[in-house]
Write a protein that holds these residues in place. Structure first.
Motif, mmCIF file in Angstrom:
data_model
loop_
_atom_site.group_PDB
_atom_site.id
_atom_site.type_symbol
_atom_site.label_atom_id
_atom_site.label_comp_id
_atom_site.label_asym_id
_atom_site.label_seq_id
_atom_site.Cartn_x
_atom_site.Cartn_y
_atom_site.Cartn_z
ATOM 1 N N THR A 3 17.755 55.186 47.723
ATOM 2 C CA THR A 3 16.503 54.959 47.036
ATOM 3 C C THR A 3 15.590 54.901 48.018
ATOM 4 N N GLN A 4 14.505 55.622 47.713
ATOM 5 C CA GLN A 4 13.166 55.818 48.715
ATOM 6 C C GLN A 4 12.467 54.488 48.063
ATOM 7 N N ILE A 5 12.076 53.632 49.056
ATOM 8 C CA ILE A 5 11.286 52.405 48.636
ATOM 9 C C ILE A 5 9.922 52.516 48.793
ATOM 10 N N THR A 6 9.432 53.356 49.694
ATOM 11 C CA THR A 6 7.843 53.592 49.731
ATOM 12 C C THR A 6 7.514 55.027 49.952
ATOM 13 N N ASN A 7 6.162 55.334 49.428
ATOM 14 C CA ASN A 7 5.759 57.064 49.438
ATOM 15 C C ASN A 7 4.537 56.860 50.242
ATOM 16 N N SER A 8 4.310 55.902 51.203
ATOM 17 C CA SER A 8 2.872 56.117 51.891
ATOM 18 C C SER A 8 3.081 57.062 53.012
ATOM 19 N N GLY A 9 4.234 57.181 53.558
ATOM 20 C CA GLY A 9 4.632 58.110 54.436
ATOM 21 C C GLY A 9 4.548 57.581 55.908
ATOM 22 N N SER A 10 4.056 55.882 55.887
ATOM 23 C CA SER A 10 3.724 55.324 57.274
ATOM 24 C C SER A 10 4.263 54.119 57.421
ATOM 25 N N ALA A 11 5.467 53.758 56.671
ATOM 26 C CA ALA A 11 5.982 52.605 56.963
ATOM 27 C C ALA A 11 6.809 52.577 58.209
ATOM 28 N N PHE A 12 6.901 51.299 58.751
ATOM 29 C CA PHE A 12 7.906 51.281 60.065
ATOM 30 C C PHE A 12 8.290 49.785 60.077
ATOM 31 N N SER A 13 9.267 49.503 61.118
ATOM 32 C CA SER A 13 9.884 48.110 61.317
ATOM 33 C C SER A 13 10.129 47.497 60.052
ATOM 34 N N PRO A 14 11.296 47.716 59.282
ATOM 35 C CA PRO A 14 11.380 47.008 58.132
ATOM 36 C C PRO A 14 12.408 45.716 58.677
ATOM 37 N N ASP A 15 12.568 44.837 57.783
ATOM 38 C CA ASP A 15 13.564 43.748 57.779
ATOM 39 C C ASP A 15 13.983 43.438 56.380
ATOM 40 N N ILE A 16 15.035 42.591 56.201
ATOM 41 C CA ILE A 16 15.534 42.269 54.936
ATOM 42 C C ILE A 16 16.407 40.887 54.960
ATOM 43 N N ASP A 17 16.085 40.267 53.814
ATOM 44 C CA ASP A 17 16.982 38.879 53.745
ATOM 45 C C ASP A 17 16.980 38.650 52.259
ATOM 46 N N ASN A 18 18.239 38.670 51.606
ATOM 47 C CA ASN A 18 18.498 38.390 50.461
ATOM 48 C C ASN A 18 18.183 39.472 49.557
ATOM 49 N N ASN A 19 17.067 39.448 48.585
ATOM 50 C CA ASN A 19 16.450 40.439 47.770
ATOM 51 C C ASN A 19 15.253 40.980 48.261
ATOM 52 N N ILE A 20 14.614 40.483 49.532
ATOM 53 C CA ILE A 20 13.360 40.995 49.962
ATOM 54 C C ILE A 20 13.377 41.825 51.054
ATOM 55 N N ILE A 21 12.805 42.904 51.045
ATOM 56 C CA ILE A 21 12.603 43.563 52.253
ATOM 57 C C ILE A 21 11.038 43.594 52.580
ATOM 58 N N VAL A 22 10.728 43.569 53.817
ATOM 59 C CA VAL A 22 9.400 43.501 54.576
ATOM 60 C C VAL A 22 9.336 44.772 55.597
ATOM 61 N N TRP A 23 8.124 45.106 55.719
ATOM 62 C CA TRP A 23 7.640 46.223 56.804
ATOM 63 C C TRP A 23 6.218 46.261 56.936
ATOM 64 N N ALA A 24 6.157 46.989 58.052
ATOM 65 C CA ALA A 24 4.607 47.102 58.468
ATOM 66 C C ALA A 24 4.248 48.505 57.899
ATOM 67 N N ASP A 25 3.042 48.702 57.725
ATOM 68 C CA ASP A 25 2.554 50.082 57.152
ATOM 69 C C ASP A 25 1.336 50.555 57.657
ATOM 70 N N GLU A 26 1.391 51.742 58.250
ATOM 71 C CA GLU A 26 0.114 52.065 59.227
ATOM 72 C C GLU A 26 -1.067 52.615 58.439
ATOM 73 N N ARG A 27 -2.018 52.421 58.635
ATOM 74 C CA ARG A 27 -3.331 52.739 57.865
ATOM 75 C C ARG A 27 -4.414 53.407 58.801
ATOM 76 N N ARG A 28 -5.128 54.010 58.661
ATOM 77 C CA ARG A 28 -6.461 54.628 59.447
ATOM 78 C C ARG A 28 -7.576 54.825 58.424
ATOM 79 N N GLU A 29 -8.503 53.857 58.760
ATOM 80 C CA GLU A 29 -9.883 53.805 57.897
ATOM 81 C C GLU A 29 -10.871 53.858 58.958
ATOM 82 N N ASP A 30 -11.909 54.723 58.774
ATOM 83 C CA ASP A 30 -13.295 54.680 59.709
ATOM 84 C C ASP A 30 -12.945 54.889 61.053
#
Length: 681
Positions: free
Chosen positions: A223-250
């Protein structure tokens, strides 16, 4: 839990993304830092100057250590520290163990002890596991993984009863309960996190920021969780997935922390800085912790209270691991020369801090104890666990201990911001009748044997009486006794205090050996060849090793071997026996007499059918006299057999002469039947 890929050859150079946690601390006690709204208690766990890549679960920390060596060549072993007992334990001695991960009572790691040039696994690794409850080490992989066995790099993780290892779209899952290994191939996941049935990671083959893909081991579904194309460094515990997502503004690069709930299938943005580069988020229970690359801060988000807190200008270098409210990391020292493992306890400044006292803390059963809450932070709720299965929600309870024992007391206090727990291990001691126990060293050896006995009784005895089993006694607490004669000795210890006495007996506990005396018998001792002889050891003196010489050039190390004599003759037999006290040999000259078989055999046979169309299957039956021991058939078509009564198929038409040669120790004879088999087209 993130997969551990800290192989020493690559991880020591991976400090490009570093985070410093500048804290003032001592080796023994924790120092407290409070900046912004996050408080960190920092404790130095190691002092070896060679410890790195820690993992934490519960109150245990494991790490990789190259003490007595260097970080490039090792030797590398796994060590563990128990937070509750403050005890360090060496887990491995292979000198090639790296990348440890702990979950529950199990530690897993990668080990290079089996790699070699001969099987193309030089530089390769195996997966090993150590069970803290059984103190047993187990090799998990059935064959060594070559150094290039997983394209991107090799990592390892554990969750529940499953161990995960692999990399670059190819993983292996090992079920500890079933001892079954399962290959998971062509799954577009790199640098995964692992919990329960879920593996989640980025999909870019080089591990760059991309979309997160989740693989469910129970359904074998991607299953694809994100569609930003810029997610990295995931972790998971029980039912929760966390990650960092790269952005570029200005023209400014930054990243935000996101969360995905598998139960609700809902994505939530945790941060919204629009300017800070956040990375390396980790989740444990209801807390998410991540790092700030711009300023060197550690952030914590409480899912229960939806409160975000952080420290200012901290210095955790080389990444971290996280469990509950504790974070562990490697502090590399000046210029990465002498790294040590540190632990920090993360606490929001709005949370209460649990503390208490009790009086009395020792006495005879039944014992009534008054507990006094001394917590700070204005707690509104209290939960006491008295260590004997009972609890209380009063602020200052009184509790009666009815049975003797040593009790650990725990207090959890709560306010609107959250909870905090303090545990005092072995805090209450209730005395009663003692329980006798002891050990000894050594427990076996040759005469005369001097044994050191150590009292390990519980219940604070004040008197001791030892019976050593050889007619002598002692009233010392930890006596030394000399056994002068060989034998097995039963030892008894009786301990006494004001509440009574108790006795423990260890039967046949001390084994004292003398040099053995070799002896044996055999049956039969004479007969015709071939002769099977059963040898029986009758030696005395607690023999542990045997060596037989049967006189015909063959030997055996069994205690009671059976040997076949194939040739006639007289044979001298020798038996050498060994124990810890020495060696002894007995020789019986011309003990076995083997005579020749009286006459050579007379070969004979018959076959059926004798004629038919090709292919023709003929069964030959040997009917020789004189007890032949071997046979050789010539079927007349260029084929032969050494079976006693073979079955042969004639493939071509023709008339065939069949010949049988039968042999025993006395000689051989041949039977020829001319034109015996007729095969038509």
């Amino acid at each position: 839990m993130k997969i551990n890929k800290n192989l020493h050859s690559m991880a020591l150079a991976s400090s490009a993304l570093v985070l410093l946690l500048i804290l003032v601390s001592s080796t023994v006690s924790a120092a407290t830092e409070q900046t912004a709204s996050l408080k960190i208690n920092k404790t130095q766990i190691t002092t070896s100057g060679s410890a790195a890549f820690p993992s934490i679960y519960g109150d245990r920390i494991v790490w990789e250590d190259w003490r007595n060596g260097n970080r490039d060549d090792g030797p590398f072993n796994i060590y563990m520290y128990n937070i509750s007992t403050h005890k360090e334990t060496q887990i491995t001695t292979s000198e090639s163990a790296v990348s440890p991960v702990i979950y529950g009572n199990r530690i897993v790691w990668l080990d290079g002890r089996n790699g070699n040039i001969q099987n193309d696994t030089e530089g390769g690794h195996d997966v090993y596991m150590y069970d803290l409850s059984t103190h047993k080490e187990t090799r998990i992989t059935s064959s060594t993984i070559p150094a290039d066995g997983f394209g991107y790099d090799l990592g390892i993780a554990i969750s529940g009863n499953r161990i995960l290892w692999g990399g670059t779209y190819h993983y292996c899952i090992y079920d500890i309960s079933t001892q079954k290994e399962t290959q998971v191939d062509d799954v577009p996941i790199i640098n995964p996190a692992f919990f329960g049935n879920i593996i989640v990671g980025v999909s870019d083959i080089d591990g760059r920021p991309s979309n997160l893909t989740m693989y469910d081991l129970s359904t074998h579904k991607e299953t694809q969780i994100t569609n930003s194309g810029s997610a990295f460094s995931p972790d998971i515990d029980n039912n929760i997935i966390v990650w960092a997502d790269e952005r570029r503004e200005d023209e400014v690069y930054h990243s935000e922390i996101y969360m995905y709930d598998l139960s609700t299938k809902k994505e939530t943005q945790i941060t919204n800085s629009r300017s800070i580069f956040y990375y390396s988020p980790a989740i444990s229970k209801d807390r998410i912790v991540w790092e700030d690359y711009n300023n060197g801060n550690i952030y914590m988000y409480n899912l229960s209270t939806q409160e975000e807190t952080h420290t200012n200008n901290t210095s955790v270098r080389g990444g971290f691991d996280f469990y509950g409210d504790k974070i562990v990391w490697t502090d590399w020292g000046n210029e990465n020369e002498k790294p040590n493992v540190y632990m920090g306890t993360l606490t929001s400044s709005n949370l209460p801090t649990a503390a208490f006292s009790a009086s009395p803390t020792s006495g005879k059963a039944p014992m009534k104890v008054q507990f006094i809450d001394k917590s700070t932070g204005t707690p509104k709720k209290w939960k006491w666990s008295f260590g004997d299965g009972t609890t209380s929600t009063k602020q200052n309870p009184t509790h009666k201990y009815s049975k003797a024992g040593v009790y650990t007391v725990k207090l959890t206090v709560t306010n609107a911001a959250g909870s905090n727990t303090v545990t005092k291990t072995n805090y209450i001691t209730v005395a009663a009748k003692p329980a006798a126990a002891f050990s000894a060293s050594p427990t076996s050896g040759k005469t005369p044997l001097t044994v050191k006995f150590t009292d390990t009784s519980a219940g604070t005895p004040i008197k001791w009486k030892w019976d050593f089993g050889d007619g002598t006694t002692s009233t010392k607490q930890n006596p030394t006794h000399k056994y002068s004669k060989a034998g097995k000795y039963t030892v008894t210890l009786t301990v006494t205090n004001a509440a009574g006495s108790n006795t423990v007996t260890k039967s046949n506990y001390i084994t004292v050996t003398a040099k053995p005396v070799a002896a044996f018998s055999a049956s039969p001792t004479s007969g015709k060849a071939p002769l099977d002889v059963k040898f029986t050891d009758k030696s005395t003196g607690s023999t542990t090793k045997w060596k037989w010489d049967f006189g015909d050039g063959t030997i055996s190390t069994k205690q009671n071997p059976t040997h076949k004599y194939s040739k006639a003759g007289k044979y001298t037999v020798a038996l050498t026996v060994t124990n810890s006290a020495g060696i002894n040999t007995v020789t019986k000259s011309n003990y076995i007499t083997v005579t020749r078989t009286s006459q050579a055999p007379v070969a004979d046979f018959w076959g059926w059918p004798l004629s038919g169309k090709a292919p023709l299957k003929v069964t030959f039956t040997e009917t020789s006299k004189g007890s032949p021991t071997s046979w050789k058939w010539d079927f007349g078509d260029g084929k032969s057999s050494i079976e006693k009564s073979p079955v042969h198929t004639y493939s071509a038409a023709g008339t065939y002469t069949v010949k049988l040669t039968a042999t025993n120790a006395a000689g051989s004879s041949t039977k020829t039947k001319w034109n015996y088999i007729k095969v038509a087209k």
